[in-house]
Design a protein around this motif. Structure first.
Motif: not given
Length: 272
Positions: A139, A237, A241, A245, A260-261, A263-264
């Motif tokens: 991200h 966050n 994230c 990652n 990761a998704n 938190k993003y």
């Protein structure tokens, strides 16, 4: 892994893997008639700086009677063996109505001891360390690095904080409540710890947060505290994230991609 465990505890130990732990392998073992939890760090995480203060923290928190009883600990390898607490339920699986107040009381006791380890939890340095290990960015996290300047404007006193208040580190039993796993514990702003609990457990409901505040604080939140908590929410966050990652890059396990998704998506909302 089997040889490592037997080298520590002898050939008579019985143990099985669990699905617990993200940076560690967690086993449930049995020594004689006693059940134990065996924590062995994953090879890929051994060099990360986040864990280098645990050996200093464990003696400091011993008298608080919050951690599970320790049986064995090697600060060099970070292998740790503790008693297995029967019938313990982690935060997210607990259905007690007062569980958020119980967490507030745990943290009030922990922070209220005003302990200092002498080692600061430098969240900005940690963010940069995690980012340096990422080859394939999932991200556009660099777009949120402006949060660093906001963090650097907060100058509250730092005391010993846990810094990793995921559900599995908060255990409830009928007799006692526990705060476990001090691998990330270093000196930090207690407000950072509070927001660690909220973000790691997806507590966004204002009523639940206010119930926590009422049990933790002796007076209402000030406007400055409210603003600082908001800054910490976005930074948490971003930080975790980035960590997820990095872990996905290292281990290619789907759990880290999911984190990761998640938190993003939370970061996009909190940083608006």
């Amino acid at each position: 892994m089997e040889n490592k465990i037997k080298a520590i505890l002898g050939n008579n130990i019985q143990f099985t893997p669990t699905n617990l732990g993200l940076t560690n392998n967690i086993y449930k073992g049995k020594i004689g008639f006693e059940n134990v939890a065996i924590r062995i760090p994953k090879e890929e995480t051994k060099e990360l700086s986040a864990f280098n203060n645990e050996k200093n923290v464990l003696p400091l928190i011993k008298d608080l009677d919050l951690d599970v009883p320790e049986i064995y600990y090697d600060p060099e390898t970070r292998v740790r063996i503790t008693r297995w607490i029967p019938n313990a339920i982690e935060y997210k699986l607990c259905h007690d109505e007062d569980k958020i107040e119980r967490v507030a009381k745990i943290l009030k006791k922990f922070h209220g001891a005003n302990l200092k380890s002498g080692v600061d939890f430098n969240c900005v340095a940690l963010l940069n360390e995690y980012r340096s290990h990422i080859k394939d960015l999932l991200h556009p996290l660099d777009d949120y690095y402006h949060l660093i300047s906001d963090i650097q404007q907060i100058h509250n006193e730092h005391i010993l904080c846990h810094n990793d208040l995921v559900s599995g580190n908060l255990l409830f039993t009928k007799e006692k409540d526990y705060l476990i796993d001090y691998e990330y514990a270093k000196d930090n702003d207690p407000l950072f710890d509070i927001m660690s609990f909220f973000t790691e457990n997806k507590i966004t409901d204002s009523n639940l947060r206010n119930r926590f505040y009422a049990a933790y604080f002796d007076s209402p939140l000030t406007p400055i505290q409210i603003k600082q908590l908001s800054i910490y929410e976005s930074f948490h966050n971003l930080l975790w994230c980035t960590w997820a990652n990095m872990m996905y890059d290292l281990l290619h396990e789907e759990i880290y991609l999911e984190i990761a998704n998640d938190k993003y998506n939370a970061l996009k909302i909190s940083a608006q």
